[in-house]
Design an enzyme around this catalytic site. Sequence first.
Site, short mmCIF file in Angstrom:
data_model
loop_
_atom_site.label_atom_id
_atom_site.label_comp_id
_atom_site.label_asym_id
_atom_site.label_seq_id
_atom_site.Cartn_x
_atom_site.Cartn_y
_atom_site.Cartn_z
N GLY A 267 -4.30 -2.88 -7.12
CA GLY A 267 -4.59 -1.49 -6.84
C GLY A 267 -5.07 -1.25 -5.42
O GLY A 267 -4.62 -1.91 -4.47
N HIS A 268 -6.01 -0.33 -5.28
CA HIS A 268 -6.48 0.14 -3.98
C HIS A 268 -7.21 -0.95 -3.20
O HIS A 268 -6.91 -1.20 -2.03
CB HIS A 268 -7.41 1.33 -4.24
N PHE A 269 -8.16 -1.63 -3.84
CA PHE A 269 -8.96 -2.66 -3.19
C PHE A 269 -8.27 -4.01 -3.35
O PHE A 269 -8.70 -4.88 -4.09
CB PHE A 269 -10.37 -2.70 -3.78
#
Length: 291
Positions: A267-269
Amino acid sequence: MTFPVVTRVVHRRVDVDGVSVFYRESLPERPDAPVLLLLHGFPSASHQFRRLIDVLGGRYRLIAPDYPGFGHTRTPGGFVHSFDRLADITEGFVRELGLSRFVMYVFDFGAPVGFRLAERHPEWIAGLVVQNGNAYEEGLSQGARAFVALRPEVEGDEETVRGLLTLEGTRGQYETGAGDPELLSPDGWTLDQHFLDLPGRKEAQVALAFDYHSNVERYPAWQAWLREHTPPALIVWGRHDPFFPEPGAHAYLRDLPGAELHVFDTGHFALEENLPEIAPLIAAFLDRSWT
């Protein structure tokens, strides 16, 4: 028994226009080691790079500041939070440290801060590491587009922003799209929320949320900068990012056809889950681009 080199990291402050900027800096074995400036995202701070610094900091000089309104950085009363001002303080920070050339790692909010810096000082940029740092319309999800459209004068929009600044919202930014939640340390979102809950921090984030449209408006200028200066670039991306989906990664290749691109099932991180794969890519990129 031979032990690996353990990175030495210092934690310091520097005053920039009345802002007490906190930063982390590794002390590599070589004084002339390549420099990597790490620009963090929302809702985090320089602590998001701790593991990367531990892995690479013995070989390279990694520097990670906290922006005004984030982490351990302290701002004076009356400080106006906008992306232009975050870039102003980051520019001043770079000057205070005497940096004249560095590779820049841009993630999330780090992209609008970093690209403003690059526009002002292209001579500083030896290369780019882009990790879920968007600069293209196709890199905005429907949720991100709705976020960009928020305005302070619209009833209910501030409440929408504040709804993201809860522990549930912060944790969700780490977990959404992650392949293996057991690889995510709860320390990240717990520390982020601690800082978000400090006095005045939610107001700072609301101001930045309402200013985010200024970043989208600058996308054409940043794309033109990339075409003009063609910096060496490594693009690493979590394809399940709910804000900046995978097309945003591929879009960079229009303006930087020679860029190296790697997409991960996270995902994002992305560093939280894929540090073992991403860190060697960054090391190899630094060795190639630092000439």
